[in-house]
Design a protein around this motif. Structure first.
Motif, PDB file in Angstrom:
ATOM      1  N   ASP A 324     -51.430  -1.652  32.970  1.00  0.00           N
ATOM      2  CA  ASP A 324     -51.345  -1.604  34.468  1.00  0.00           C
ATOM      3  C   ASP A 324     -49.807  -1.441  34.682  1.00  0.00           C
ATOM      4  OD1 ASP A 324     -54.069  -1.264  34.407  1.00  0.00           O
ATOM      5  OD2 ASP A 324     -54.219  -3.504  35.491  1.00  0.00           O
ATOM      6  N   TYR A 326     -47.115  -0.746  33.163  1.00  0.00           N
ATOM      7  CA  TYR A 326     -46.335   0.471  32.705  1.00  0.00           C
ATOM      8  C   TYR A 326     -46.874   1.936  33.491  1.00  0.00           C
ATOM      9  CZ  TYR A 326     -43.357  -1.609  29.184  1.00  0.00           C
ATOM     10  OH  TYR A 326     -42.316  -2.052  28.421  1.00  0.00           O
ATOM     11  N   ASN A 327     -48.223   1.637  34.115  1.00  0.00           N
ATOM     12  CA  ASN A 327     -48.687   2.861  34.831  1.00  0.00           C
ATOM     13  C   ASN A 327     -48.461   2.891  36.217  1.00  0.00           C
ATOM     14  OD1 ASN A 327     -49.789   4.306  32.458  1.00  0.00           O
ATOM     15  ND2 ASN A 327     -51.351   2.924  32.087  1.00  0.00           N
ATOM     16  N   ASN A 328     -47.918   1.940  36.490  1.00  0.00           N
ATOM     17  CA  ASN A 328     -47.457   1.716  38.143  1.00  0.00           C
ATOM     18  C   ASN A 328     -46.618   2.802  38.346  1.00  0.00           C
ATOM     19  OD1 ASN A 328     -46.651   0.574  40.668  1.00  0.00           O
ATOM     20  ND2 ASN A 328     -46.935  -1.255  40.100  1.00  0.00           N
ATOM     21  N   LYS A 338     -45.020   4.929  28.619  1.00  0.00           N
ATOM     22  CA  LYS A 338     -46.578   4.595  28.801  1.00  0.00           C
ATOM     23  C   LYS A 338     -47.189   4.752  27.666  1.00  0.00           C
ATOM     24  CE  LYS A 338     -46.364   6.524  33.595  1.00  0.00           C
ATOM     25  NZ  LYS A 338     -46.704   7.513  34.558  1.00  0.00           N
ATOM     26  N   LYS A 342     -49.396   1.862  25.871  1.00  0.00           N
ATOM     27  CA  LYS A 342     -50.957   2.066  25.178  1.00  0.00           C
ATOM     28  C   LYS A 342     -51.081   1.437  23.797  1.00  0.00           C
ATOM     29  CE  LYS A 342     -55.277   3.498  25.323  1.00  0.00           C
ATOM     30  NZ  LYS A 342     -55.539   3.044  23.862  1.00  0.00           N
TER      31      LYS A 342
END
Length: 477
Positions: A324, A326-328, A338, A342
């Motif tokens: 979460d 890194y995807n912010n 990203k 993963k």
């Protein structure tokens, strides 16, 4: 990017239908205790060091207090005190920012002071002291002496939850030392040990600098005015102190300031690389992420840099928090970042319950092709409010032959890193804990100890003269 050692702050919302939306302190404490034990990277180390029985005794001493907590703020304060059994930094329990704790607000301590009477009292003051009306960010605060204690109360606040005459801070001055209690926006308590008048019109109160609004006294000299500018700056900036020295102020390594830091370096790099001395001011910089200082390292480089990796405690909550984070979009991580996140998530999920090194080594040696002749001397200003990424930067920077640290011992919050801010199922409480552990441990601990300066700046050197002092030391032949 040193993905293995990034200090990333993430926020995770935990949902569980077994709890209602009321803030039951016992239920929230059970969640905090269980979540911390199952996810914090330092939990097992402290249990091994202090013993399970000491932990049980400590916890039992808080059970009755927690049962008696009447407000969310009181509940969170007790849990925050409980959790510091483990360490003093990179840990905590706080009321959620969106928690409307009307009962706490209704019963908050207030002063019974008439503003005009207070001003009339201040008119009689002929010598600058702690009493007065002060500006602090978006608040106007009155400070009055009551017996042996100074009380700071709200006159006007930019935070709608704070009302006039509510107590914002308290402090005492004695030969045994200062003690300051400061109440933050969500009414959590911060405690400091330094309260100091700076000139006629400024007050250093822990990690805050207040400016006198009333009464008016003689204007302070330019050195003090410059200090106030530095300490209240929200954004990084650089300026030429003289023909030999560039001054670079970095208030925070928070990821939202990375672009600003990089921009200042890009704009001023030619001047920095042709000037003899660089002073980097990190005073009160509490940390952020490693990426925020990466563009500084080539400027400081003199020899290969050794980086110590971290191991992450793999759990469902921790692994999701990594993904979460890194995807912010607020952090601005690239597609490559990203993708790495993963892959890291998948590796962690395959080893639940273990400490996992996401790299292929515990030590990384970083070599660069260029050593810049300038700056020849680099001084970094540090103090007791530096922690986390600021301390990691210091461990990296002090490996350079150019660098010396000036100031006072840092806070000591680095060994356990990569913070997660987990919100309780009731949405009342936020638990802060660490998801990773440095491979420096146990040979070179920083937690609860700090990093020592090369040059200790004692109390006979006024805070507002630190930059001047460092400039003189570094430029004296």
């Amino acid at each position: 990017m040193k993905y293995s050692s990034i200090i990333l702050i993430t926020i995770c919302l935990v949902s569980n239908s077994s709890y209602g939306q009321t803030c039951n302190c016992e239920q929230n404490f059970s969640w905090v205790k269980k979540t911390f034990e199952e996810n914090d990277a330092g939990y097992q180390d402290i249990i091994a060091l202090k013993g399970k029985q000491a932990y049980t005794t400590h916890t039992d001493s808080f059970i009755q207090k927690i049962k008696g907590a009447k407000t969310t703020t009181a509940c969170a304060s007790l849990m925050n005190e409980w959790i510091h059994f483990f360490r003093k930094g990179h840990i905590g329990v706080f009321p959620a920012d969106d928690q409307d704790d009307n009962d706490t607000n209704a019963h908050w301590e207030k002063t019974n002071i008439n503003l005009q009477d207070f001003k009339n009292h201040l008119y009689a003051e002929k010598t600058p002291g702690y009493e007065g009306i002060w500006d602090l960010n978006n608040d106007t605060i009155g400070i009055i002496k009551e017996k042996n204690q100074y009380t700071g109360f709200i006159i006007k606040s930019g935070n709608i939850s704070w009302k006039q005459n509510e107590v914002k801070l308290k402090f005492t001055k004695s030969t045994d030392g200062d003690r300051l209690l400061f109440y933050t926006g969500n009414r959590s308590t911060e405690e400091y040990k330094n309260v100091e008048l700076i000139g006629n019109n400024y007050l250093q109160a822990g990690g805050y600098v207040l400016k006198r609004v009333f009464p008016e006294f003689k204007k302070d000299d330019k050195g003090i005015e410059a200090y106030y500018k530095r300490m209240t700056a929200k954004q990084p900036y650089a300026e030429l102190l003289n023909d030999k020295t560039v001054y670079f102020r970095i208030p925070s390594f928070n990821p939202k300031y990375k672009k600003s830091i990089d921009s200042v370096i890009l704009k001023c790099k030619s001047k920095i690389l042709t000037t003899e001395t660089l002073i980097i001011d990190l005073l009160d910089n509490g940390g952020g992420v490693d990426e925020s200082y990466q563009e500084l390292l080539p400027i400081l480089y003199t020899n290969p840099l050794r980086n110590i990796a971290v191991a992450r405690r793999s759990s469902k909550l921790n692994n999701q928090a990594l993904l979460d984070g890194y995807n912010n979009p607020e952090y601005g991580f690239s597609a490559e970042d990203k993708k790495w996140a993963k892959q890291a998530y998948d590796k962690l999920e395959s080893q639940l319950g273990k400490f996992v090194n996401l790299g292929d080594s515990t030590i990384y040696i970083e070599k660069r092709d260029s050593v810049y002749p300038y700056p020849k001397n680099v001084g970094i200003l540090i103090n007791e409010h530096n922690g986390s990424t600021a301390e990691q930067f210091l461990l990296d920077a002090k490996q350079s032959k150019k660098v010396k640290l000036f100031g006072r011992m840092t806070f000591g919050a680095l060994d356990m890193s990569n913070l997660n801010f987990a919100k309780s199922p009731s949405n009342c409480i936020v638990l802060v804990y660490a998801m990773s552990r440095s491979f420096r441990i146990p040979e070179m601990p920083v937690d609860d100890i700090g990093i020592q300066p090369d040059y200790y700046l004692d109390k006979t050197i006024p805070l507002f003269k630190w930059v001047e002092y460092v400039n003189e030391i570094l430029n004296t032949k």
